[in-house]
Design an enzyme around this catalytic site. Structure first.
Site, PDB file in Angstrom:
ATOM      1  N   HIS A 141     -33.435 -21.610 -42.328  1.00 18.73           N
ATOM      2  CA  HIS A 141     -33.714 -20.314 -42.943  1.00 18.73           C
ATOM      3  C   HIS A 141     -32.634 -19.311 -42.563  1.00 18.73           C
ATOM      4  O   HIS A 141     -32.206 -19.249 -41.413  1.00 18.73           O
ATOM      5  CB  HIS A 141     -35.096 -19.776 -42.533  1.00 18.73           C
ATOM      6  CG  HIS A 141     -35.352 -19.789 -41.071  1.00 18.73           C
ATOM      7  ND1 HIS A 141     -35.703 -20.935 -40.384  1.00 18.73           N
ATOM      8  CD2 HIS A 141     -35.285 -18.809 -40.143  1.00 18.73           C
ATOM      9  CE1 HIS A 141     -35.853 -20.654 -39.113  1.00 18.73           C
ATOM     10  NE2 HIS A 141     -35.599 -19.370 -38.927  1.00 18.73           N
TER      11      HIS A 141
ATOM     12  N   HIS B 280     -31.707 -15.383 -42.128  1.00 17.21           N
ATOM     13  CA  HIS B 280     -32.346 -14.079 -41.875  1.00 17.21           C
ATOM     14  C   HIS B 280     -31.528 -12.969 -42.534  1.00 17.21           C
ATOM     15  O   HIS B 280     -30.301 -12.946 -42.402  1.00 17.21           O
ATOM     16  CB  HIS B 280     -32.372 -13.754 -40.377  1.00 17.21           C
ATOM     17  CG  HIS B 280     -33.237 -14.625 -39.535  1.00 17.21           C
ATOM     18  ND1 HIS B 280     -34.466 -14.227 -39.077  1.00 17.21           N
ATOM     19  CD2 HIS B 280     -33.047 -15.874 -39.043  1.00 17.21           C
ATOM     20  CE1 HIS B 280     -35.002 -15.181 -38.323  1.00 17.21           C
ATOM     21  NE2 HIS B 280     -34.152 -16.206 -38.289  1.00 17.21           N
TER      22      HIS B 280
HETATM   23  P1  5GP Z   1     -36.037 -18.541 -35.965  1.00  8.67           P
HETATM   24  O1  5GP Z   1     -36.153 -18.127 -34.541  1.00  8.67           O
HETATM   25  O2  5GP Z   1     -36.551 -19.942 -36.176  1.00  8.67           O
HETATM   26  O3  5GP Z   1     -34.653 -18.343 -36.528  1.00  8.67           O
HETATM   27  O4  5GP Z   1     -36.931 -17.540 -36.788  1.00  8.67           O
HETATM   28  C1  5GP Z   1     -38.207 -17.842 -37.234  1.00  8.67           C
HETATM   29  C2  5GP Z   1     -38.747 -16.603 -37.887  1.00  8.67           C
HETATM   30  O5  5GP Z   1     -39.924 -16.954 -38.600  1.00  8.67           O
HETATM   31  C3  5GP Z   1     -39.173 -15.526 -36.877  1.00  8.67           C
HETATM   32  O6  5GP Z   1     -38.438 -14.333 -37.165  1.00  8.67           O
HETATM   33  C4  5GP Z   1     -40.650 -15.369 -37.102  1.00  8.67           C
HETATM   34  O7  5GP Z   1     -41.079 -14.035 -37.022  1.00  8.67           O
HETATM   35  C5  5GP Z   1     -40.856 -15.938 -38.496  1.00  8.67           C
HETATM   36  N1  5GP Z   1     -42.164 -16.559 -38.700  1.00  8.67           N
HETATM   37  C6  5GP Z   1     -42.783 -17.445 -37.879  1.00  8.67           C
HETATM   38  N2  5GP Z   1     -43.955 -17.841 -38.421  1.00  8.67           N
HETATM   39  C7  5GP Z   1     -44.062 -17.188 -39.607  1.00  8.67           C
HETATM   40  C8  5GP Z   1     -45.080 -17.182 -40.625  1.00  8.67           C
HETATM   41  O8  5GP Z   1     -46.100 -17.867 -40.553  1.00  8.67           O
HETATM   42  N3  5GP Z   1     -44.848 -16.401 -41.713  1.00  8.67           N
HETATM   43  C9  5GP Z   1     -43.706 -15.647 -41.846  1.00  8.67           C
HETATM   44  N4  5GP Z   1     -43.590 -14.904 -42.952  1.00  8.67           N
HETATM   45  N5  5GP Z   1     -42.744 -15.628 -40.892  1.00  8.67           N
HETATM   46  C10 5GP Z   1     -42.931 -16.382 -39.795  1.00  8.67           C
END
Ligand code: 5GP
Ligand code: ZN
Length: 142
Positions: A100, A102
């Site tokens: 993903h 951001h």
């Molecule tokens: P990572 O640390 O993997 O780059 O970011 C994961 C992101 O996913 C985090 O910013 C977190 O807030 C978001 N996130 C985690 N679970 C969910 C969810 O169930 N729904 C949404 N919309 N975002 C999520």
């Protein structure tokens, strides 16, 4: 779809998400724990763990969606800038193992830092070491 993957469950509609863009390949939705207003995630609908695992055409669609959405997100929350980034792998801080991008809208004096603040102990690489890394990366693409 990967079992137990929270983003696959959002794609499937099993978990609600605030969708801001969708096509056959890509989904974009608001982050549930935003770093700033408008924090948006852009994902391929198919489960790929990291950019490294993502087919080039799908990665290209994720990138073109980021390109479309960055100005829309900034305008929607009246942000003059944004940080656009991937945590690509667990050691880089990736918590959800479904690739993903951001989009984090940024504001003057928001207390956030640039990507260069990710690392506090920078390596002191010699010219020879930099040359070796350059040629190793080129060789990996052969
Ligand atoms: P990572 O640390 O993997 O780059 O970011 C994961 C992101 O996913 C985090 O910013 C977190 O807030 C978001 N996130 C985690 N679970 C969910 C969810 O169930 N729904 C949404 N919309 N975002 C999520
Ligand atoms: Zn997934």
């Amino acid at each position: 779809m990967s079992e137990n993957c929270i983003f696959c469950q959002i794609v499937a509609g099993d978990i609600p998400g605030r969708t801001v863009y969708e096509d056959d390949t890509v989904l974009a939705f608001l982050d549930a724990n935003p770093l700033s207003p408008g924090h948006t995630l852009v994902i391929p609908k198919a489960h790929h763990e990291r950019l490294n695992d993502t087919p080039a055409d799908v990665a290209g669609e994720v990138m073109s969606t980021l390109h479309e959405l960055v100005p829309a997100v900034e305008a929607a929350v009246d942000a003059p800038a944004s940080t656009v980034a991937f945590n690509n792998g667990e050691e880089a801080g990736q918590e959800v193992p479904h690739v993903h991008g951001h989009i984090v809208p940024r504001f003057e004096d928001d207390g956030g830092r640039p990507i260069h603040a990710l690392v506090t102990d920078r390596p002191d690489l010699s010219d020879d070491e930099l040359d070796a890394i350059e040629s190793d990366i080129v060789a990996e693409q052969a």
